[in-house]
Scaffold this motif. Sequence first.
Motif, PDB file in Angstrom:
ATOM      1  N   THR A 214     -13.584  16.014 -29.346  1.00 26.20           N
ATOM      2  CA  THR A 214     -13.705  14.866 -30.236  1.00 26.20           C
ATOM      3  C   THR A 214     -12.443  14.747 -31.096  1.00 26.20           C
ATOM      4  N   ASP A 229     -17.013   9.427 -23.775  1.00 29.64           N
ATOM      5  CA  ASP A 229     -17.213   8.261 -24.635  1.00 29.64           C
ATOM      6  C   ASP A 229     -16.082   8.201 -25.660  1.00 29.64           C
ATOM      7  N   ILE A 258     -16.543   0.747 -28.504  1.00 32.47           N
ATOM      8  CA  ILE A 258     -16.826   2.011 -27.802  1.00 32.47           C
ATOM      9  C   ILE A 258     -16.864   1.751 -26.295  1.00 32.47           C
ATOM     10  N   TYR A 260     -17.911   3.659 -22.791  1.00 38.20           N
ATOM     11  CA  TYR A 260     -18.674   4.830 -22.359  1.00 38.20           C
ATOM     12  C   TYR A 260     -18.055   5.486 -21.124  1.00 38.20           C
ATOM     13  N   ALA A 261     -18.283   6.769 -21.019  1.00 37.33           N
ATOM     14  CA  ALA A 261     -17.739   7.553 -19.904  1.00 37.33           C
ATOM     15  C   ALA A 261     -18.226   7.004 -18.565  1.00 37.33           C
ATOM     16  N   LYS A 276     -17.073  11.707 -28.208  1.00 36.36           N
ATOM     17  CA  LYS A 276     -18.106  12.618 -27.705  1.00 36.36           C
ATOM     18  C   LYS A 276     -17.450  13.501 -26.646  1.00 36.36           C
ATOM     19  N   TYR A 282     -22.129  15.116 -16.332  1.00 37.98           N
ATOM     20  CA  TYR A 282     -22.184  13.661 -16.166  1.00 37.98           C
ATOM     21  C   TYR A 282     -21.225  13.222 -15.064  1.00 37.98           C
TER      22      TYR A 282
END
Length: 684
Positions: A214, A229, A258, A260-261, A276, A282
């Motif tokens: 992060t 993210d 934002i 997202y991954a 994050k 993931y």
Amino acid sequence: NPAVHYCRVDFLKKQLNIRFDHKQLSLQQLVGLLYDIGYEPLISLQDLIKKQNLPQKDNLVLKIAVAGFCFGNVMLLSFPEYFGIPLHDVAFKHFFGWLNIAFSIPAVFYSGRGYFVSAWQNLRNKVLNIDFPLALGIAVLFGRTIVEVITRTGAGFADTLCGLVFFLLVGKFVQKKTYHHISFERDYRSFFPVAVHVVQDAIEKPIPLSQLHTGHRMVIRHNEIIPADAILLKGEAMIDFSFVTGEAVPVNKTLGEIIYAGGRQTAEAIELEVIKPVSQSYLTQLWNNEAFTRSQDNRMKTFSERVSKYFTIVLLLVAFGSLAFWLPTDLGRGIAAFTAVLIVACPCALALSTPFTMSAALSIFDRNLFYLKNTGVVEQLAAIDTIVMDKTGTITNGDNNNVVAVGNMSSYHKQLIYSACSNSIHPLSRMVCNHIGNAVSKLPVSKYSEIPGKGILTEVDGHRLRIGSAKLVLSGEAEESTDLTKVFVLIDDLYLGYFAIAHHYRDGLDKVSRLDETYKMFLLSGDQDHERFELVRFFKHAGSMLFNQSPQNKLDFIKGLQLYGGSVMMVGDGLNDSGALKQSDLGIAVTDDVNNFSPGSDAILDGRSFEKLPAFLRFAKDTVTIIHISFLISLTYNLIGLSYAVTGNLSPLIAAILMPLSTVTIISFTSLATHFAAKNKKLL
């Protein structure tokens, strides 16, 4: 259930990934459905990945303790029966029989309850799983014991029953421990060989995904996947979320939004701040997405799937056949044969041989920087007979290259070129950037687009740039023949020259090229045939090298090989080869220090292990051989046991011992044999 569109089980982690239509099936109904088939889900908003890698407490040790206590006491109480009881002590015989029933009750209804629950829930859904014959065997033994003790026709089979439950649970405990070890090793000791570029002190440098935290400011280039993210800080983001949602239209994101991954950037390079940490699991889930899985027609069935499909049905036929054979002449012998068959022909060893061998093999591959999507890929690797390779970024090394700028290019022109090429992860773009120098400041880029196999079209600081092949830049004009790869430059319709690149081939290419003795080998390159003479020493057969191939040409060539019965492995860099990688029977993406993670591939090979490719292929064949041998061992156990069981002469106690013994033998053999095979191939 028709509302469930897709589900994939991770056997090692005991995780299920489901996509369903929430309008037809609510989450509550889905949970009910999973509960009905025996798998109550654990639903939490927390990240369960690390927790689930800890051994789950399901009272297995307590169940083993109860079964062991009952087994020991029943054996003790059965000794008088074994040695013969005098007539004047016959009352003790009946008393001991009733005590044995008392000890059998907790063994069956507490320790063995899981087998009955699983068998019943699967029967309700018209499914026969491996717990059914086990539950049937336990029930028959318990019923026969009660009948014999009540009617005083025998001592029953309480000792066998408690021993069976005890040994089954011990086998399950060993299996669970081994699986946990394999799962732990794969999760925490292996990472995808991909990196992400982060900006620290105004300097851009690659770091492994495992070190991305992060607050890091990361640079995502054209065609790269966003691994965590993050908030968009700089650049125009056009994100393709088709890997996650299946929706292919890129989505525009504004500064401060934002992202997202899992999305892939389709425009210029962007900078994002990580909010994050990256989730390795993931990315693995993305890799296993059904959009990148072979169609059922193009997927090879594994050995285990082909063999074990009818196991339970055949077992039940043999058991009931034995009962029917002895029923007219000797009911007792028929029931003895029936129970013995159900106990001795345990599918455990058969079911374990493939997962244990394959998981051990995956661990070996991981250790050698070769990352396979799943265990099924090992068998596909062993079955291939044709190898197709890309050139740039696959058999060539992007690190040590001689790049020479030819033409009239000022320092400002080079700054424009650097600003454009820094958005791309193509090996040639990276070489040009390295040649110009990373200290050059970037200029604003707009209208960035990259044409696969051709080059870059963009505007930098108000100037229009075309950088790439002669077809793109010179409008189809022929270029002079040379043994160098060229990246041509056109700025504001003015041709400025080119960058001449002399490739250095990867270490070990000579070893890999010797595979042509056992495999058909082809080279497909998007470049002109400048290096044909140099490559002849690696690809010796006439017609084995094809140049000037577009991504579609590569895909069509692989289709043609498959039409003639070839089982094709494509080895590419994952950029211009994504279609060919997916079309092939087995796609391997070769990667170095950039985040060109390709979900369409079946395996990711770190460039440092390229020379080990022949060893990987031989080891995959050894792994499949080990599975076949372990299956034969399991079959031998079953045939020996069955040959006695069908006659009604096999002691159920010996049958109960044979089963866990075969399981332990399989686990030991597969682990040791896989380790030995890896050592023999110098992979350990």
